[in-house]
Design a protein around this motif. Structure first.
Motif, PDB file in Angstrom:
ATOM      1  N   SER A 154       0.838  -1.200   0.000  1.00  0.00           N
ATOM      2  CA  SER A 154       0.000   0.000   0.000  1.00  0.00           C
ATOM      3  C   SER A 154       0.875   1.252   0.000  1.00  0.00           C
ATOM      4  CB  SER A 154      -0.905   0.013   1.229  1.00  0.00           C
ATOM      5  OG  SER A 154      -1.701  -1.129   1.233  1.00  0.00           O
ATOM      6  N   ILE A 181       2.145   2.039  -3.353  1.00  0.00           N
ATOM      7  CA  ILE A 181       1.104   2.647  -4.194  1.00  0.00           C
ATOM      8  C   ILE A 181       0.992   4.139  -3.894  1.00  0.00           C
ATOM      9  CG2 ILE A 181      -1.394   2.693  -4.638  1.00  0.00           C
ATOM     10  CD1 ILE A 181      -1.399  -0.338  -4.221  1.00  0.00           C
ATOM     11  N   ILE A 207      -1.590   2.012 -11.348  1.00  0.00           N
ATOM     12  CA  ILE A 207      -2.202   2.440 -10.098  1.00  0.00           C
ATOM     13  C   ILE A 207      -3.688   2.718 -10.315  1.00  0.00           C
ATOM     14  CG2 ILE A 207      -2.102   4.134  -8.197  1.00  0.00           C
ATOM     15  CD1 ILE A 207       0.452   2.513  -8.432  1.00  0.00           C
ATOM     16  N   TYR A 262      -9.415   4.840  -4.266  1.00  0.00           N
ATOM     17  CA  TYR A 262      -9.837   3.459  -4.010  1.00  0.00           C
ATOM     18  C   TYR A 262     -10.959   3.376  -2.980  1.00  0.00           C
ATOM     19  CZ  TYR A 262      -5.364   1.952  -6.115  1.00  0.00           C
ATOM     20  OH  TYR A 262      -4.320   1.717  -6.943  1.00  0.00           O
ATOM     21  N   THR A 263     -10.769   4.098  -1.869  1.00  0.00           N
ATOM     22  CA  THR A 263     -11.644   3.888  -0.724  1.00  0.00           C
ATOM     23  C   THR A 263     -13.090   4.295  -0.982  1.00  0.00           C
ATOM     24  OG1 THR A 263      -9.773   4.225   0.744  1.00  0.00           O
ATOM     25  CG2 THR A 263     -11.956   4.464   1.706  1.00  0.00           C
ATOM     26  N   CYS A 283      -8.434  -1.407  -2.757  1.00  0.00           N
ATOM     27  CA  CYS A 283      -7.855  -1.250  -4.091  1.00  0.00           C
ATOM     28  C   CYS A 283      -8.488  -2.182  -5.108  1.00  0.00           C
ATOM     29  CB  CYS A 283      -6.357  -1.506  -4.040  1.00  0.00           C
ATOM     30  SG  CYS A 283      -5.963  -3.222  -3.657  1.00  0.00           S
ATOM     31  N   GLU A 321      -7.774  -5.180  -5.874  1.00  0.00           N
ATOM     32  CA  GLU A 321      -6.877  -6.117  -6.550  1.00  0.00           C
ATOM     33  C   GLU A 321      -7.336  -7.564  -6.362  1.00  0.00           C
ATOM     34  OE1 GLU A 321      -4.262  -5.808  -8.509  1.00  0.00           O
ATOM     35  OE2 GLU A 321      -4.022  -3.652  -8.476  1.00  0.00           O
TER      36      GLU A 321
END
Lengths: 317, 429
Positions: free
Chosen positions: A24, A27, A211, A258-259, B357, B359
């Motif tokens: 993480s 990233i 990403i 992402y979140t 994320c 993934e």
């Protein structure tokens, strides 16, 4: 036999016994590298003061997060760089004239109100930087909308968006040149958002480093463009909207968060389209710029619902 | 809604096969003794038919199958039975027979049998891909129309299936023709991974001549998993609880096919196999032909010992293999390799918070949302975990591998699965 002996230290556990090298933290570092592109452009256009503002904002964000962890006795939490990114993003969405106390209030809203009160990284419903930016706009508009043109003379100016929004369907005659809009010459506005060229480089970097999903920002832009085109029937007008305001910046750095966005690709695409269309609608019906921020917050609210309807299909079902 | 197509994503991972891919399989020195477990297959443990003090040859029957789902066990060296004991393999306690080597290399061949199934059964052949299902049962009264030969060795480090293609292609084709004649298969498909294509170009023509389809699948892990292969070859999906036979498909690993060749044409029972000894902690990487029951320690010695401090010695590959508590365990029929990893290669960083994320969701080969199952399990919500398809998990570990927050998602799902199954058991009663 060799000099090495085999001793199993941990308890016997099942596989996989190896992990990918991507963490993480790695990233977040990539996101920070991508942020350098608009930052360099911002410093070039608005001067060295931008850098100072960004550093101050990052410091405030980290200080707030660290104190929260300290008071909540979460001292084992190591720095995951997310506060740095939030502070950095927030600074890029503000004008070079912003007073420091606005940075403090903004980071307070982003880090404490949204992120930590929700339970920390991964739990917040709203994108912290966007949320803070929208609230600042709402309550402190006077301090964050005195845009200045790049250059040595501090001249207050309007942003391109202010001249084409609110029920207009055509570009004014003295509208900015396409080169200016694309590269960010002679444009007022939030420091990180004026140079689309720098943002495209950041986009390419994030895509190249895997990403972000490239379709997400592209769909935001296409759907905003499409809606504007349907509304105005003017190709140039719709293009001007894409190159004005925070659309490109938010599409690359916020809609890809992402979140606060859905889990699956299908969900992310719906989210992106929603953001683009809502932005266009908000720009048409509301007199003030900032449509994309509100659009993202509205779509953030829908994320759990989108998640429910875009579950993956299980093999054999 | 919006759930049209299943993504057979899988994940990309470092295959680490370059070094052993080209290594011809070699035989090591004979071990001084072997320890042969009586359960190297799915089903019931075999019944011993020898006693301490008996002289045995390589190929002598040590234990015979007990019931339908079981398999014969033969001695892998010639020598004397010195011990009938019990050993731990993983969490299981199994009987094992120890044989001291007399280095006379005497051989006992299989008796003639009337049918192919009986030959396979007599030879004690089980699925060598790892599951260990008795092979004769798989073929028993087979009415399937498709035979899929799995040579898509997707687990990193392992290259034994590939060596079988390179070294015994003629033999494999002979067995496939035999199986086609016996069971009237309409389609026979051999599956390999894409990255092997260039170096395996020589197999195209012989396969074509034998009317065997070559199917190339992507380099993603886990392309060799049964469910994924079936989807790739036949576009069909196995619903939960069904077996390939229900789709008229028979699936076998290529090493198993070679074992059948040995049994049918050479009258040799399954007493040895090729394993890949690899990983960054081993001195000399090898594809080694070893008698079943050889200790891991002896095998490592045959490969020059360790070159670095070994952190993990794994029976099998690093994704689905089993971490060995000690080096005294023997090689089983189902062992595809020994992977010795140093701490650099096998370090697992501490877990951090999930950053959503996706993934694991993009990588799950069977379309699960792994992190959600993990979360449901941690919240104690078993019903939700089941609803999310925990029982459909194939244990491939792609989610745990790919997770940037280093959450051991698979371990959560496995625990959720076992608790759900226990609950279902209880409710039945």
């Amino acid at each position: 036999m060799s000099e090495f002996s085999y001793v199993l230290r941990d308890k016997v556990m099942s596989g996989p016994h190896i992990r990918s090298s991507v963490t993480s933290l790695a990233i977040m570092k990539q996101v920070m590298i991508a942020l350098l592109f608009p930052t360099v452009a911002a410093v070039y256009f608005f001067g060295f003061k931008v850098l100072i503002l960004i550093v101050i904002s990052i410091l405030i964000a980290n200080l707030l997060e660290m104190s929260w962890h300290y008071f909540r006795k979460k001292s084992d939490q190591s720095n995951d760089l997310t506060a740095t990114i939030t502070g950095w993003l927030l600074a890029l969405t503000l004008p070079v004239t912003v007073p420091v106390w606005i940075l403090i209030v903004g980071n307070f809203l982003a880090i404490l109100f949204i992120k930590e009160l929700s339970g920390g990284i991964g739990y917040n419903l709203f994108n912290p930087a966007v949320y803070a930016r929208v609230l600042l706009k709402l309550f402190f508009s006077d301090w964050i909308t005195n845009w200045v043109s790049p250059g040595t003379d501090v001249v207050t100016t309007a942003t391109p968006l202010e001249t084409i929004g609110y029920f207009r369907t055509t570009l004014p005659l003295d509208f900015y040149s396409w080169t200016d809009l694309f590269f960010g010459f002679n444009l007022g506005g939030p420091v990180g958002e004026t140079s689309k060229a720098a943002l495209i480089l950041a986009f390419l970097y994030l895509v190249f480093k895997k990403i972000i999903n490239p379709w997400v920002p592209l769909l935001v832009i296409f759907s905003c463009f499409g809606t504007m085109f349907l509304y105005s029937g003017d190709f140039r007008f719709a293009s001007a909207h894409v190159l004005s305001g925070a659309l490109v910046f938010a599409a690359i750095f916020m809609v890809t968060d992402y979140t606060t966005t859905p889990y699956t690709d299908r969900g992310k695409y719906l989210f992106a389209i929603g953001c683009g269309v809502l932005t266009a609608i908000l720009r048409i019906i509301i007199d003030l710029p900032g449509g994309i921020g509100v659009a993202i917050l509205l779509m953030n609210l829908l994320t759990p619902i989108i998640n429910r309807y875009t579950m993956t299909r299980i093999y054999g079902s | 809604m919006l759930n049209l197509k299943l993504r057979l994503g899988g994940i990309k991972l470092q295959k680490n096969k370059e070094e052993t891919n080209q290594l011809k399989s070699v035989e090591g020195d004979m071990p001084p003794s072997v320890l042969i477990p009586l359960s190297m297959h799915i089903g019931k443990e075999a019944k011993p038919v020898v006693k301490v003090g008996d002289q045995v040859k390589k190929g002598t029957l040590l234990a015979e199958r007990d019931g339908l789902i079981s398999a014969n066990i033969h001695s892998s060296i010639s020598g004397k039975v010195t011990q009938l004991t019990e050993i731990m393999i993983g969490q299981r306690q199994v009987k094992a027979i120890k044989i001291e080597n007399d280095y006379l290399n005497q051989l006992e061949l299989l008796a003639q049998e009337e049918t192919l199934e009986k030959v396979i059964a007599a030879a004690g052949i089980v699925g060598l891909g790892g599951a260990g299902f008795p092979t004769d049962v798989k073929f028993l009264g087979s009415t399937c129309d498709t035979l899929i030969i799995n040579a898509a060795e997707c687990e990193p480090f392992l290259t034994t299936d590939r060596r079988v293609i390179c070294e015994y292609l003629e033999e494999v084709i002979a067995v496939l023709n035999l199986l086609r004649d016996t069971y009237k298969y309409q389609h026979i498909t051999l599956v390999i991974e894409k990255h092997q294509l260039a170096s395996l170009a020589f197999i195209k023509e012989p396969l074509e001549q034998a009317n065997i389809t070559l199917k190339i699948v992507g380099n993603h892990y886990p392309q060799g998993a049964e469910k994924i292969l079936i989807k790739n070859v036949s576009q069909q999906e196995l619903t939960l609880g069904r077996i390939p036979k229900d789709l008229s498909i028979c699936l076998t690993n290529i090493s198993t096919i070679y074992a059948i060749y040995q049994a049918v044409y050479k009258q040799l029972p399954l007493t040895e196999r090729t394993i890949t000894v690899s990983g960054d902690a081993i001195a000399v990487k090898k594809n080694l032909r070893v008698p079943i029951g050889t200790s891991v320690e002896w095998i490592i010695e045959q490969c020059g010992g360790f070159s670095k401090q070994p952190e993990k010695v794994i029976m099998g590959g690093p994704m689905m293999g089993r971490l060995l508590p000690s080096l005294s365990e023997p090689i089983l029929k189902t062992t595809g390799g020994i992977t010795c990893l140093s701490s650099e290669e096998s370090l697992i960083p501490t877990e951090t918070s999930c950053i959503k994320c996706s993934e694991c969701i993009n990588g799950c080969p069977v379309g699960l949302m792994p992190i959600l199952i993990s979360k449901a399990y941690r919240e104690g919500n078993l019903a939700r975990a089941q609803e999310l398809g925990a029982l459909n998990c194939i244990d491939c570990g792609a989610c745990s591998y790919i997770c940037p927050s280093k959450i051991d998602i698979l371990s959560d799902i496995k625990q959720a699965k076992s608790e759900i199954l226990k609950k279902i058991e209880r409710e039945k009663k």
